[in-house]
Scaffold this motif. Structure first.
Motif: not given
Length: 125
Positions: A29-30, A23-24, A17-18
């Protein structure tokens, strides 16, 4: 020694994953994720449980780096509360009269509270 962030990052990479997708999907939150990276904060208990569940990883490993796969608890064949016949025998000794009286008194108290609660809910209706 790896940090919690580094272990989470490892799980993300293993999943292919990225970090943004991670996070999504978990509603992080980033900015918070960046704070974890910098060591400014760490994920809360609920978020750690959610992350462990998401990756099917142990909390011990995420939090402490301990691999508990080899330390899994196994059921013993010892008879815990069961006799050889297989019947439940969790009562080691007979109850004393005082213990029996206490239990009966507690049951009556529980009935009283239940009736009182039901009476209050009926009165409110």
């Amino acid at each position: 020694m790896q940090s919690i962030y580094q272990r989470i990052e490892q799980l993300i990479k293993e999943r292919g994953m990225t970090k943004k997708a991670f996070c999504e999907q978990l509603g992080i939150s980033t900015g918070n994720f960046g704070d974890w990276k910098r060591g400014k904060t760490t994920p809360g208990t609920n978020k750690l449980i959610e992350i462990a569940s998401f990756f099917n990883a142990s909390l011990d490993w995420i939090m402490l780096g301990r691999d508990v796969r080899g330390e899994a608890l196994k059921e013993s064949k010892d008879p815990y509360f069961f006799e050889a016949s297989g019947q439940l025998d969790c009562q080691g000794e007979p109850l004393s009269e005082a213990e029996k009286d206490f239990i009966l008194e507690y049951i009556e108290f529980t009935r009283f509270r239940k009736e009182k609660k039901q009476g209050n809910s009926t009165a409110k209706s």
